[in-house]
Every structure is written in structure tokens, then in C-alpha cells.
Design an enzyme around this catalytic site. Structure first.
Site, PDB file in Angstrom:
ATOM      1  N   GLU A  56      12.698   4.177 -47.459  1.00  0.00           N
ATOM      2  CA  GLU A  56      11.847   2.996 -47.639  1.00  0.00           C
ATOM      3  C   GLU A  56      12.577   1.832 -46.991  1.00  0.00           C
ATOM      4  OE1 GLU A  56       8.986   3.459 -48.616  1.00  0.00           O
ATOM      5  OE2 GLU A  56       9.092   5.354 -49.694  1.00  0.00           O
ATOM      6  N   CYS A 115      10.761  -6.262 -50.099  1.00  0.00           N
ATOM      7  CA  CYS A 115      10.577  -5.474 -48.870  1.00  0.00           C
ATOM      8  C   CYS A 115       9.152  -5.512 -48.365  1.00  0.00           C
ATOM      9  CB  CYS A 115      11.039  -4.029 -49.089  1.00  0.00           C
ATOM     10  SG  CYS A 115      10.150  -3.153 -50.388  1.00  0.00           S
TER      11      CYS A 115
END
Length: 476
Positions: free
Chosen positions: A225, A259
Site C-alpha cells: 500500500e 496516504c
């Protein structure tokens, strides 16, 4: 002793200690390779009770690591989705564990087929600093639901949270089921070299390449990720107040250290001034002041603050117009800023920002916005603001990203019934909910035949009439 030799010895010692932990977990898994549903549900219940009982300690620890982290943001963005994720997995676990029946073709009858979902073994999770609780618990829930053992490497940038989680987990889980690993970057590298049965990493793309390279030595499958530059598109007809308020929430949460935060905004060129005004009003409504404001989170450390200030200086020196939304910050509470007249030569348009800076990129036609996004590395998230359903469909079909929100930001991450993951440069693999269970399971195909064996008809020697009949029936 030369520094290089000392460093090498410390690295070897760290790896040996990690290897011992790993071997204890692997041995425990071998003794119980297929935990029953009741045992897995008990693990999840224990975890949920622990997080609920220790919520204030967790809020305080994360606050300490950030120098100031909004307590409400920790509750909303870390504790609540962690608890909801546990609840969702607990509700659906027995269904997920059931073997799924599969079709067997006529040519292979009589027989049956099914897929069983088997734990992989020992799962490694490398946790970043920006959401140290949620990004530890999310993968851990998937791994435990699937029946695995879990080793968590907490970030060196959140030492207080790491120490707390290490102590709390040790109180309720044996070390050979769940263990927390602490330490600096060399420990993290040693961690990624262990022969895990699966390794999940959340963090920067540059570090992700090193993690993947280390995992490749053991042929360890990885889920990455990685974030990237997630765009937001403001359409020609969406009310600017709607778009600005929702983008502002996604960008200001955790001071932009998310993020999937909007990294830049594509705005119709004739609406830029209106968007700037609407965004300023939205942010200043959220945070009337930054001084002593308990709602506004600080930048995690001085190194990250210096990086963001370098981005600002670099952009200014290359012609960007910086619009600060507050006169001053406080300590590491960095003021929000909008950036106009940006270009690709600026660092702020090359790297993921991970802070309270928001560049605005004008466009004249929606096709230009799509082209701008598609000419760049595929992002982890994409946000579109507009109520025209035909244009919404074009966004979904003509752009690539890990996930999408239409007329919102961030909220797709909190949906337990949807996979979360990147694409290309923003990552690989998925987890959350059922996809998390599948990621940490081996879907093993099982073909079953009992006493009668029709396949004997096609055994050698070849050339028999029955074989020619089989070819006639099934090869055409």
C-alpha cells in the site's frame, strides 16, 4: 571497534532475535494449522475488548508521538474503523471459512470440487507512522480471521505507540500468536528479510521497492500500500462550497498526513478563484485558529516538517504562488497553504506531499483533466466532485486508481465490504473485510472422486473407440 563493524554486528543480532520470534510463531502454527472458527472469533473478541478498554491510553500515546494529535481524529480515523472492522469480520467469519462448491465439467464426472480456505502461516505487517493503530489493526484482523500468526513491525517514528501496543498485546496474546517488533530502519530491513508466508507493507513507494526486493529472496508474496499523488477533480457545475468543504476535510484530517489525502486539485480555469475562496472558508470554519487548537494535528517530527518547508521553498523559487490560509502555525502545527501556478519541475508536483499543502491545477475541458491524471503514475485514490451521472461514469471508465470516491474523500477506506489497495505504482494486492481474509488465506482447490473411476476409459493404450468418442464429444 569501527562503526561499520559495530553496525553489522547490531544488524546480525537484530536479525537473529527476529528469526527466533519467527520460528516460535512458525512452530506454534505447525501445532495448530487450521484454527477453528470459535478460536478465531475469540482472538477477535479479545482484540476488540482490549482496544475499547485502552482507548484513552491509545489516544494519549499517539498524541505523544505527534507532539499533538487531535484526540477526535484518533477516535474517528483509528479507533472507530478498527473496532468496526473487527465487528464486521466477526459477523461474517464463519461464512468466509466455509468451503465453496465448484462446478465439475461433464467430461470429468462423477466427481465433485470445492475450494477450501487455509491459513498461510506467519504473516508480517510493516506499519507506517501516520495511522499507527488503524494500519496495524486492519491487517491484523484479516490475518487472525484467516487463522494466521502475526508479527507487527511498528514505525520508529511512533515509539510511544509502539511500546504501548507491544505491552498491551503481550497481556492478552501469547508471543507465538501476536508479537510487536520495535526498532530503527535496520530492524525494519531485517524484518522484511524473514521468510514470511505473506508480508504487508504500508508506506512510501521508495521503501516499498526495498521491501519487495527483500521479500523476493524468499519468494514471499507481498501486499503493498504505497500511496502516491491522489487527485481531486472539481467539475464545471458542482457547487464550489460542496466540493471545497469535502476536499478540505480529506486534506486537513491528520494535517494531510494520510496516504489517500487529496494531493492536488484539478479545477476548471474559470472557477479557480472561486474554489480558492470556498476552500479558505471551509478550512477556517474547521479551524478558526491554529494556536492552541486541540483539533489540529501537528506534523509528526522535525524531519517531515523540514521536508514540507523545502517543498514550499522549491515551489516558490520556481514561480508558484503560495496562498497561506493562516498567518502562523505553532510548533509543528504547520499552516495550511494553497499553491497556484505549479508545474512539473516543482518537487511538490513530483512527490507525495503528505502534509497541509494543496496545489491547484487548472483545466479547460474534462478530457484535459483525465489526460493529466493518466499521464502520471496511477494513484491510490481519486476523487470526483460533480452530480452529472454520465460524467461520473466517464471518470470511472477513463481513469485508473486504487479506489474512487464520487463527491467525497477518504470514506471508501472505511467501508469494510470493499477491497482497499493500490494499482501499479500505488501498490498491489487488497485487504479489508472479505478481501483481507482472502489475502491471508490459501484458496486451495480440491478435486474429489470416490470409488467409481470413469477416467479409466481414457487410460493408455490409446486409439480405442471410447477415446475417439471422447474426442468427438469434447474436442470440437
Amino acid at each position: 571497534m569501527p562503526a561499520e563493524i559495530a553496525y553489522q554486528q547490531e544488524s546480525e543480532q537484530a536479525f537473529n532475535e527476529l528469526e527466533q520470534l519467527f520460528n516460535r510463531q512458525r512452530k506454534a502454527f505447525a501445532a495448530n494449522p487450521m484454527p477453528l472458527a470459535g478460536q478465531r472469533l475469540q482472538w477477535l473478541k479479545t482484540l476488540r475488548t482490549l482496544l475499547s478498554d485502552e482507548r484513552q491510553a491509545l489516544v494519549d500515546a499517539i498524541n505523544s508521538d505527534f507532539s499533538h494529535r487531535s484526540a477526535d481524529e484518533t477516535l474517528l480515523a483509528e479507533l472507530m474503523p478498527s473496532l468496526l472492522g473487527i465487528q464486521y469480520a466477526s459477523k461474517h467469519l464463519k461464512k468466509w471459512m466455509k468451503p465453496s462448491r465448484r462446478h465439475v465439467g461433464m467430461a470429468f464426472q462423477p466427481a465433485s470440487a470445492k475450494v477450501i480456505y487455509q491459513p498461510l502461516g506467519v504473516v508480517g505487517v510493516i506499519v507506517p507512522w501516520n495511522y499507527p493503530l488503524f494500519l496495524a489493526i486492519g491487517p491484523m484482523v484479516g490475518a487472525l480471521s484467516a487463522g494466521n500468526r502475526v508479527m507487527l513491525k511498528l514505525s520508529e517514528s511512533t515509539p510511544t505507540t509502539g511500546q504501548l501496543l507491544k505491552r498491551l498485546f503481550a497481556q492478552v496474546f501469547p508471543e507465538d500468536l501476536v508479537t510487536v517488533v520495535l526498532g530503527e530502519a535496520e530492524v525494519g530491513m531485517a524484518f522484511s528479510k524473514l521468510p514470511f508466508d505473506h508480508l504487508l507493507f504500508t508506506g512510501a513507494s521508495s521503501v516499498g521497492k526495498h521491501v519487495m526486493r527483500a521479500a523476493a529472496e524468499n519468494l514471499t508474496p507481498v501486499t503493498l500500500e504505497l500511496g502516491g499523488k491522489s487527485p481531486a477533480i472539481v467539475s464545471n457545475d458542482v457547487p464550489l462550497k460542496d466540493a471545497a468543504e469535502r476536499i478540505a476535510f480529506g486534506k486537513t484530517l491528520n494535517a494531510g498526513q494520510t496516504c489517500v489525502a487529496p494531493d492536488y486539485v484539478l479545477v476548471p480555469e474559470d472557477r479557480v478563484d472561486g474554489f480558492v475562496d470556498a476552500y479558505r472558508k471551509a478550512v477556517q470554519k474547521f479551524y478558526p485558529t491554529l494556536i492552541d487548537n486541540p483539533d489540529y494535528t501537528a506534523i509528526i517530527n522535525d524531519r517531515q516538517l523540514a521536508r514540507l518547508n523545502r517543498y514550499l521553498d522549491d515551489a516558490s523559487s520556481k514561480g508558484a504562488r503560495v496562498i497561506p490560509l493562516f498567518e502562523q502555525g505553532q510548533g509543528r502545527r504547520m499552516p495550511f497553504s494553497l499553491l497556484l501556478n505549479v508545474n512539473d519541475d516543482m518537487t511538490v508536483m513530483q512527490d507525495e506531499i503528505f502534509g497541509p499543502l494543496l496545489p491547484i491545477v487548472p483545466y479547460s475541458r474534462i478530457d484535459q483533466a483525465f489526460a493529466y491524471i493518466n499521464q502520471r503514475p496511477r494513484p491510490l485514490a481519486l476523487y470526483y466532485f460533480g452530480y452529472n451521472k454520465a460524467e461520473q461514469q466517464r471518470v470511472l471508465e477513463q481513469t485508473h486508481s486504487g479506489g474512487v470516491c464520487l463527491n467525497d474523500t477518504l470514506m471508501h477506506v472505511a467501508q469494510d465490504d470493499m477491497p482497499f489497495g493500490g494499482v501499479g505504482p500505488s501498490g498491489m494486492g487488497h485487504y479489508h473485510g472479505h478481501e483481507g481474509f482472502l489475502t491471508f488465506s490459501k484458496a486451495k482447490g480440491v478435486f474429489i472422486k470416490q470409488r467409481f473411476n470413469a477416467a479409466r476409459l481414457i487410460y493408455p493404450p490409446y486409439g480405442k473407440a471410447i477415446q475417439r468418442l471422447v474426442y468427438k464429444l469434447f474436442i470440437r
